[in-house]
Design an enzyme around this catalytic site. Sequence first.
Site, PDB file in Angstrom:
ATOM      1  N   PHE A  35      88.263 -31.100 -29.993  1.00 16.27           N
ATOM      2  CA  PHE A  35      88.279 -32.443 -29.408  1.00 16.27           C
ATOM      3  C   PHE A  35      88.682 -33.465 -30.466  1.00 16.27           C
ATOM      4  O   PHE A  35      88.056 -33.555 -31.523  1.00 16.27           O
ATOM      5  CB  PHE A  35      86.909 -32.786 -28.839  1.00 16.27           C
ATOM      6  CG  PHE A  35      86.647 -32.124 -27.517  1.00 16.27           C
ATOM      7  CD1 PHE A  35      86.629 -32.865 -26.341  1.00 16.27           C
ATOM      8  CD2 PHE A  35      86.451 -30.760 -27.443  1.00 16.27           C
ATOM      9  CE1 PHE A  35      86.414 -32.249 -25.121  1.00 16.27           C
ATOM     10  CE2 PHE A  35      86.222 -30.134 -26.220  1.00 16.27           C
ATOM     11  CZ  PHE A  35      86.205 -30.877 -25.056  1.00 16.27           C
ATOM     12  N   ALA A  36      89.748 -34.220 -30.155  1.00 13.30           N
ATOM     13  CA  ALA A  36      90.238 -35.270 -31.051  1.00 13.30           C
ATOM     14  C   ALA A  36      90.250 -36.585 -30.271  1.00 13.30           C
ATOM     15  O   ALA A  36      91.293 -37.052 -29.818  1.00 13.30           O
ATOM     16  CB  ALA A  36      91.635 -34.929 -31.561  1.00 13.30           C
ATOM     17  N   ASP A 125      85.029 -27.515 -34.089  1.00 14.89           N
ATOM     18  CA  ASP A 125      85.191 -28.931 -34.424  1.00 14.89           C
ATOM     19  C   ASP A 125      86.563 -29.186 -35.041  1.00 14.89           C
ATOM     20  O   ASP A 125      87.111 -28.343 -35.760  1.00 14.89           O
ATOM     21  CB  ASP A 125      84.107 -29.373 -35.408  1.00 14.89           C
ATOM     22  CG  ASP A 125      82.751 -29.529 -34.750  1.00 14.89           C
ATOM     23  OD1 ASP A 125      82.690 -29.565 -33.500  1.00 14.89           O
ATOM     24  OD2 ASP A 125      81.747 -29.626 -35.479  1.00 14.89           O
ATOM     25  N   ASP A 127      87.270 -31.826 -37.175  1.00 16.53           N
ATOM     26  CA  ASP A 127      87.229 -32.462 -38.497  1.00 16.53           C
ATOM     27  C   ASP A 127      86.983 -31.425 -39.593  1.00 16.53           C
ATOM     28  O   ASP A 127      86.099 -31.574 -40.438  1.00 16.53           O
ATOM     29  CB  ASP A 127      86.185 -33.579 -38.540  1.00 16.53           C
ATOM     30  CG  ASP A 127      84.814 -33.133 -38.075  1.00 16.53           C
ATOM     31  OD1 ASP A 127      84.710 -32.055 -37.455  1.00 16.53           O
ATOM     32  OD2 ASP A 127      83.837 -33.866 -38.331  1.00 16.53           O
ATOM     33  N   HIS A 147      74.229 -21.746 -38.587  1.00 19.59           N
ATOM     34  CA  HIS A 147      74.396 -23.100 -39.129  1.00 19.59           C
ATOM     35  C   HIS A 147      74.287 -23.036 -40.658  1.00 19.59           C
ATOM     36  O   HIS A 147      73.318 -22.482 -41.187  1.00 19.59           O
ATOM     37  CB  HIS A 147      73.322 -24.021 -38.565  1.00 19.59           C
ATOM     38  CG  HIS A 147      73.600 -25.463 -38.788  1.00 19.59           C
ATOM     39  ND1 HIS A 147      73.562 -26.048 -40.048  1.00 19.59           N
ATOM     40  CD2 HIS A 147      73.939 -26.460 -37.929  1.00 19.59           C
ATOM     41  CE1 HIS A 147      73.849 -27.327 -39.941  1.00 19.59           C
ATOM     42  NE2 HIS A 147      74.083 -27.607 -38.671  1.00 19.59           N
ATOM     43  N   GLU A 217      74.496 -29.194 -29.318  1.00 22.61           N
ATOM     44  CA  GLU A 217      74.033 -28.090 -30.164  1.00 22.61           C
ATOM     45  C   GLU A 217      72.635 -27.622 -29.753  1.00 22.61           C
ATOM     46  O   GLU A 217      72.328 -26.421 -29.826  1.00 22.61           O
ATOM     47  CB  GLU A 217      74.025 -28.532 -31.623  1.00 22.61           C
ATOM     48  CG  GLU A 217      73.709 -27.436 -32.623  1.00 22.61           C
ATOM     49  CD  GLU A 217      73.914 -27.913 -34.058  1.00 22.61           C
ATOM     50  OE1 GLU A 217      75.018 -27.707 -34.588  1.00 22.61           O
ATOM     51  OE2 GLU A 217      72.987 -28.514 -34.628  1.00 22.61           O
ATOM     52  N   ASP A 240      80.370 -26.383 -45.679  1.00 24.63           N
ATOM     53  CA  ASP A 240      80.637 -27.700 -46.242  1.00 24.63           C
ATOM     54  C   ASP A 240      80.487 -27.571 -47.755  1.00 24.63           C
ATOM     55  O   ASP A 240      79.422 -27.166 -48.240  1.00 24.63           O
ATOM     56  CB  ASP A 240      79.650 -28.719 -45.685  1.00 24.63           C
ATOM     57  CG  ASP A 240      79.972 -30.149 -46.094  1.00 24.63           C
ATOM     58  OD1 ASP A 240      80.468 -30.352 -47.226  1.00 24.63           O
ATOM     59  OD2 ASP A 240      79.720 -31.066 -45.292  1.00 24.63           O
TER      60      ASP A 240
END
Length: 269
Positions: A35-36, A125, A127, A147, A217, A240
């Site tokens: 999704f953008a 995602d 990003d 996660h 989530e 990350d």
Amino acid sequence: MTPWFAPIVWEGTFNIDILNENFRQRNVTIGLTAFAVKKYTVFVETFIKTAEEHFMTGYKVNYYIFTDKPEALPTVSLKEGRKLIPVRVEKYERWQEVSMRRMEMISRLSETRFVNEVDYLVCIDIDMRFADHIGVEILTDLFGTLHPGVYSRVRQSFSYERRSQSQAYIPSDEGDFYYAGGFFGGTVLQVYRLTKACHEAMMEDKKNGIEAVWHDESYLNKYFVYHKPTKILSPEYLWDNGMGSPPILKKKRFLAVPKNHAAIRSNEK
């Protein structure tokens, strides 16, 4: 392996040559949804370019980019058999609303479109960037991803929805893992069932004035408590760099792009 004998995928646990031989004989097509919406269109170019380098190389891929601004999507050179397909969606004011509406949109299109176009759906995602191989080793009926911030914790510390009034509620003595909302998938049928159930639970909560602690989530985690994934991806598949490089992590396959969350989620230009 999980207690229900689903493999947990880490580097060294699979033979990609054997898997490729099997999946290529089946001539599979993989759908990738992301999704953008609003300012998130700035991530599309890096996302697609790195996917072309690392995601399902050698396979047919449909990139379904849900966006309120199809005209803002970049032109990216794609390999043979791969398509960038804009899907126009409504723009919501709150980023939480955008996040939760993903389940509704994926559910609806799984039933009406994806079932006719792809064999598997991978929902992730935007990003982010692909930094290493992600291939058919992830494909199965239904998969979730550990996660990265929670994978080593005990169950009682998971940030499940703990309010019993919510449809996302998980009691303190239930649950196996904490799954990330930013990377899940499976066959079109199983993704349809997951996203439909999550959307219906969200709408029931909304009717009662409740919003789950971690939005979509939270509902994903509730679904996986009672519908066990047939494969689980390790944090190699969602990481990350701000969390460092623990020795257990041999690969960093899909990485968060550094950003200012407040600025990117704001409604201001």
